[in-house]
Design a protein around this motif. Sequence first.
Motif: not given
Length: 602
Positions: A287-298, A521-523
């Motif tokens: 779940y967390n990996s999928a959410r993080a990838k989605a955030q990274a892809d906008g 990195e995101d922040h």
Amino acid sequence: MREFSLPALYEVPADGNLTDIVRRNAAQHPDVAVIGRKVNGTWTDVSAKDFLSEVHAAAKGLIASGVGPGDRVGLMSRTRYEWTLLDFAIWSAGAVTVPVYETSSPEQVQWILGDSGAVACLVELDVHAKAVESVRDRLPGLAHVWQIETDSPETGAIAELGRAGADVADGTVEERGSLAKADDPATIVYTSGTTGRPKGCVLTHRSFFAECGNIVERLRPLFRTGECSVLLFLPLAHVFGRLVQVAPMMAPIKLGHVPDIKNLTDELASFRPTLILGVPRVFEKVYNSARAKAQADGKGKIFDKAADTAIAYSRALDTPPGPSLGLRLKYKTFDKLVYSKLRAVLGGRGEAAISGGAPLGERLGHFFRGIGFTVLEGYGLTESCAATTFNPHDRQKIGTVGQPLPGSVVRIADDGEVLLHGEHLFKEYWNNPGATEEALSDGWFHTGDIGTLDEDGYLAITGRKKEIIVTAGGKNVAPAVIEDRIRAHALVAECMVVGDGRPFVGALVTLDEEFIVRWAEDHGKSAKTAADLRDDTELLAAIQQAVEDGNAAVSKAESVRKFRVLGAQFTEESGHLTPSLKLKRNVVAKDYADEIEALYTS
């Protein structure tokens, strides 16, 4: 006092043992693939008749080397095909398997092999062989050590045992494999040892028959011979891993092995299992990996809306009207955009998963069911041969650990302790009659866990008796409830609640090394380690959100008022986690006494 039971669905053989499974499979399903084995990067099927042949060849080598009926044989390896092969070979030689975690220290190896009286040990790698060799002078009964993986296949354990047993007759191994009866020991699994020396838990052939036979029958649609498959990535030194190994053999369905979970996503995609058995951390990572990838892809907002829709859809399934038309339409849209991709990450053929070892969390349970991949939560201990309760595929109650194993009884004592009775329970603690008598008093196994049973016999675990914290104000706090909620946050690796004798409840938190880098990195943070970021204002705000989510599950008096982010990790190597990743609370409390004190003085 309250108790609940279900009738048995599987009759344990009166005088059989686990070697009967591989012989039966070879006779009734000779060409059915019972194992998927990775050879040179490609999955290769091993039929039931070929598996039996390999098991017998290894068993002959053990017999020729002097391993006798009832002898204990250590097995120290990562999860791989040879583990299962050798486990059944040890049983076919009439012996008893003693699993050793491949991460065990030499001192732990010496204790397990010495306490069990092992006459031989099979290890996987050079590092394991060196660990055994370093303590061999303290193991006078250890006559043989074989290594599975060597520079040449011709010098490996399988080849060596094959040569040693070349002159042993087929009838000899058939006779030896039939010696053990249902109530004889099959394995001695050493408990994690969170509070002291690990205890050797003796599980009989009856234990596994009752456990795995009833699980397969109750979940039969998930164990369809010739159609279903399981990918095993749990350590086989853990009793849950052994359940995942034996149950597919009993069905039979195809079983695959993954030695390194770092490659789990790729292995799921190539093996494409229909059933997954894992621990909550695996599903949290998905779940967390999928959410993080989605955030990274906008696409973070789309993912969050999809997740909320999946949870709402799952919750609606438990109501008489079911999902509304509007919800069904939203669900259909997100199924194409998000859910189908998540199911692909899990292999694309997955029908369900069984989760155990720790609470999954109600929100995550609804999320996975909502995306079309049901995670059936269960509960068990080494002493109960893994699962003693589990959610059935056709009557799931998310937020509970399910109903009792068919043929067993769950009782809630007057003080709230969960008591168990059934054929799946362990026989005794090896060489420890005092501990055995204490745990099995009055014919019931006293789990040490606190729980409740609802009117339909579904169990909910609320904590452990020995871990109950009593604050200075006299409030009893079960730490597991809030720790599991906080640990579900992507940034959190581990959480330990403290507060015994203190004015309020506090917590020590460690950061997930994988997600802290992505978060930094995101922040726009130059620092990317837990030690560098532990005092960062934005990071503390994110952890505070995790704490508030945890607090939502308990009363105000039980809630975490303050927390400390640690710069280090709780690991098995640091001595703060057991091999099965349980917290050694007393060790953490001692090593981080200053951090705990700072919670109440700063």
